[in-house]
Design a protein around this motif. Structure first.
Motif, PDB file in Angstrom:
ATOM      1  N   CYS A   6      -1.817  -0.679  -6.277  1.00 15.60           N
ATOM      2  CA  CYS A   6      -0.426  -0.761  -5.812  1.00 15.60           C
ATOM      3  C   CYS A   6       0.206  -2.025  -6.380  1.00 15.60           C
ATOM      4  O   CYS A   6      -0.314  -3.125  -6.161  1.00 15.60           O
ATOM      5  CB  CYS A   6      -0.365  -0.783  -4.287  1.00 15.60           C
ATOM      6  N   VAL A   7       1.311  -1.883  -7.093  1.00 19.88           N
ATOM      7  CA  VAL A   7       1.919  -2.995  -7.815  1.00 19.88           C
ATOM      8  C   VAL A   7       3.205  -3.433  -7.121  1.00 19.88           C
ATOM      9  O   VAL A   7       4.092  -2.608  -6.862  1.00 19.88           O
ATOM     10  CB  VAL A   7       2.209  -2.607  -9.273  1.00 19.88           C
ATOM     11  N   ASP A   8       3.299  -4.721  -6.837  1.00 21.78           N
ATOM     12  CA  ASP A   8       4.511  -5.331  -6.266  1.00 21.78           C
ATOM     13  C   ASP A   8       4.899  -6.479  -7.189  1.00 21.78           C
ATOM     14  O   ASP A   8       4.392  -7.595  -7.061  1.00 21.78           O
ATOM     15  CB  ASP A   8       4.222  -5.819  -4.843  1.00 21.78           C
ATOM     16  N   LEU A   9       5.793  -6.209  -8.148  1.00 19.78           N
ATOM     17  CA  LEU A   9       6.072  -7.179  -9.205  1.00 19.78           C
ATOM     18  C   LEU A   9       6.726  -8.455  -8.685  1.00 19.78           C
ATOM     19  O   LEU A   9       6.429  -9.551  -9.165  1.00 19.78           O
ATOM     20  CB  LEU A   9       6.969  -6.524 -10.272  1.00 19.78           C
ATOM     21  N   ASP A  10       7.626  -8.351  -7.707  1.00 16.22           N
ATOM     22  CA  ASP A  10       8.364  -9.536  -7.256  1.00 16.22           C
ATOM     23  C   ASP A  10       7.773 -10.169  -5.991  1.00 16.22           C
ATOM     24  O   ASP A  10       8.434 -10.977  -5.330  1.00 16.22           O
ATOM     25  CB  ASP A  10       9.845  -9.196  -7.035  1.00 16.22           C
ATOM     26  N   ASP A 116       8.909  -2.144 -12.190  1.00 19.36           N
ATOM     27  CA  ASP A 116       7.508  -2.495 -11.975  1.00 19.36           C
ATOM     28  C   ASP A 116       6.595  -1.904 -13.042  1.00 19.36           C
ATOM     29  O   ASP A 116       5.487  -2.398 -13.255  1.00 19.36           O
ATOM     30  CB  ASP A 116       7.052  -2.010 -10.591  1.00 19.36           C
ATOM     31  N   GLU A 117       7.059  -0.852 -13.736  1.00 23.14           N
ATOM     32  CA  GLU A 117       6.226  -0.238 -14.760  1.00 23.14           C
ATOM     33  C   GLU A 117       6.113  -1.091 -16.011  1.00 23.14           C
ATOM     34  O   GLU A 117       5.398  -0.738 -16.942  1.00 23.14           O
ATOM     35  CB  GLU A 117       6.761   1.152 -15.091  1.00 23.14           C
ATOM     36  N   SER A 118       6.809  -2.218 -16.069  1.00 25.57           N
ATOM     37  CA  SER A 118       6.630  -3.133 -17.187  1.00 25.57           C
ATOM     38  C   SER A 118       5.240  -3.754 -17.201  1.00 25.57           C
ATOM     39  O   SER A 118       4.833  -4.342 -18.198  1.00 25.57           O
ATOM     40  CB  SER A 118       7.688  -4.240 -17.129  1.00 25.57           C
TER      41      SER A 118
END
Length: 375
Positions: A6-10, A116-118
């Motif tokens: 699970c990605v949380d970029l900020d 977030d897909e970056s």
């Protein structure tokens, strides 16, 4: 092993709940999701965490999935995309190091949108990605997709030029008309000029002429850097062609002043008679420049020398033929009799034939480097 990531970029999870990341394990991720939902029910990262738990449960319950499955949540930072991606990479490394398994790890990435897909290249550099799931609140999906699509379009230099340049021209119409009115220039003139520019730009882009212009500019740049003789000879040839055109037209005007109502063949003969010498000089100049460049590049072949002789032979034929049809009393005209016409045609023909034979013999007896390579 399968890793549901699970990605949380900020870093909404860390900032709003105070939890340290990465968070590994189903219970830990579920607890973190509940805390984040309690702190900010509207945060889209809540959906990411619960979607990750949902994917984890499905994979564990699937009898076709034989690998071990685990789940983790990683976060970046608010310091910008580069800094956030680096933070994500460091947390992924910590998660992979903590798994302590000898199996190969594949990743199922869960994100909340295009931004977030970056991080996908960051994840892919550490482990293969089996799938990517974007979780967006249904009411906001179209809006968010439109926002990031526009952002990507404006970030692309080619697309930006295609869209923004015509838009900018259209927006400049009013200020141009206002400025033109200060100088007593009719607004219709300004609108016509802008419309013409916009139309030319649209045709230019629509026909794909930018590639041809770029290729031409690249070839000119190469010629300048390589110091080719053809650059000079082509410029000289172009000047000679212009002069020849003016000389042909001048002879035509002289013919009109002397001969009333000249017939089309006479007009054509006058144009050719006045310009052919200059055109021949242009052809000889350009061909000699090309031969010189071929010689300097070790690509010279004897048959290349035929070009200037052919040009002279054609010029002789055209000169005597046009002079035969023109009247004698026109200033600047060299008229020819039937006998002189026959001699001129013979000389031109023999000049072409003898040059071909001479260089063919030279090619067989004294082969150049390029000819030896072909052989």
């Amino acid at each position: 092993m399968l890793l549901v990531l699970c990605v949380d970029l900020d870093d909404d999870l860390g900032r709003k709940t105070g939890l340290s990341t990465p968070v590994v394990g189903r219970e830990a991720v579920e607890s973190a999701a509940v805390e984040l939902a309690t702190a900010d029910p509207e945060d889209s990262d809540v959906n990411v965490l619960f979607q990750g738990i949902h994917e984890y449960d499905d994979l564990v319950a699937d009898p076709e999935v034989e690998e071990e499955v685990t789940i983790a949540a990683v976060t970046g930072t608010q310091g910008g995309d580069v800094k956030a991606n680096r933070a994500i990479g460091e947390e992924i490394d910590r998660v992979l190091a903590g798994l302590s398994t000898g199996e190969n790890v594949s990743v199922v990435v869960i994100t909340d949108g295009a931004q977030d897909e970056s991080v996908l290249p960051i994840v892919r550099s550490r482990a293969p990605i089996d799938s990517v799931r974007r979780v967006v609140v249904r009411q906001a999906q179209d809006l968010e997709s439109m926002y990031y699509t526009m952002k990507q379009v404006l970030a692309d230099p080619e697309t930006r030029g295609t869209i923004l340049v015509p838009l900018g021209i259209l927006l400049l119409i009013y200020p141009f008309v206002t400025i033109a009115s200060l100088f007593d220039v009719p607004g219709a003139v300004v609108l016509g000029v802008i419309s013409a520019l916009l139309g030319l730009y649209t045709l230019f882009r629509g026909l794909g002429l930018e590639d041809a212009v770029d290729d031409t500019a690249e070839r000119i740049r190469e010629v300048l850097y390589e110091g080719r003789v053809t650059l000079i000879t082509y410029v000289a040839a172009a000047a000679l062609l212009v002069v020849g055109g003016f000389r042909g037209y001048a002879l035509y005007e002289t013919l009109r002043a002397t001969v009333p109502d000249p017939t089309p063949p006479i007009v054509l003969a006058a144009l050719v008679h006045g310009a052919v010498q200059w055109f021949a000089a242009a052809g000889v100049t350009s061909s000699l420049g090309q031969v010189t460049d071929e010689y300097l590049s070790d690509r010279f072949e004897w048959r290349y020398l035929n070009a200037p002789f052919y040009v002279v032979a054609i010029a002789v034929v055209l000169y005597v033929l046009s002079g035969f049809f023109l009247p004698r009393d026109v200033a600047g005209v060299q008229s020819f009799t039937m006998t002189q016409l026959a001699i001129g045609l013979t000389v031109g023909t023999l000049l072409g034939v003898f040059s071909t034979l001479a260089f063919a013999v030279a090619e067989s007896r004294f082969p150049t480097a390029a000819e030896a390579t072909k052989g």
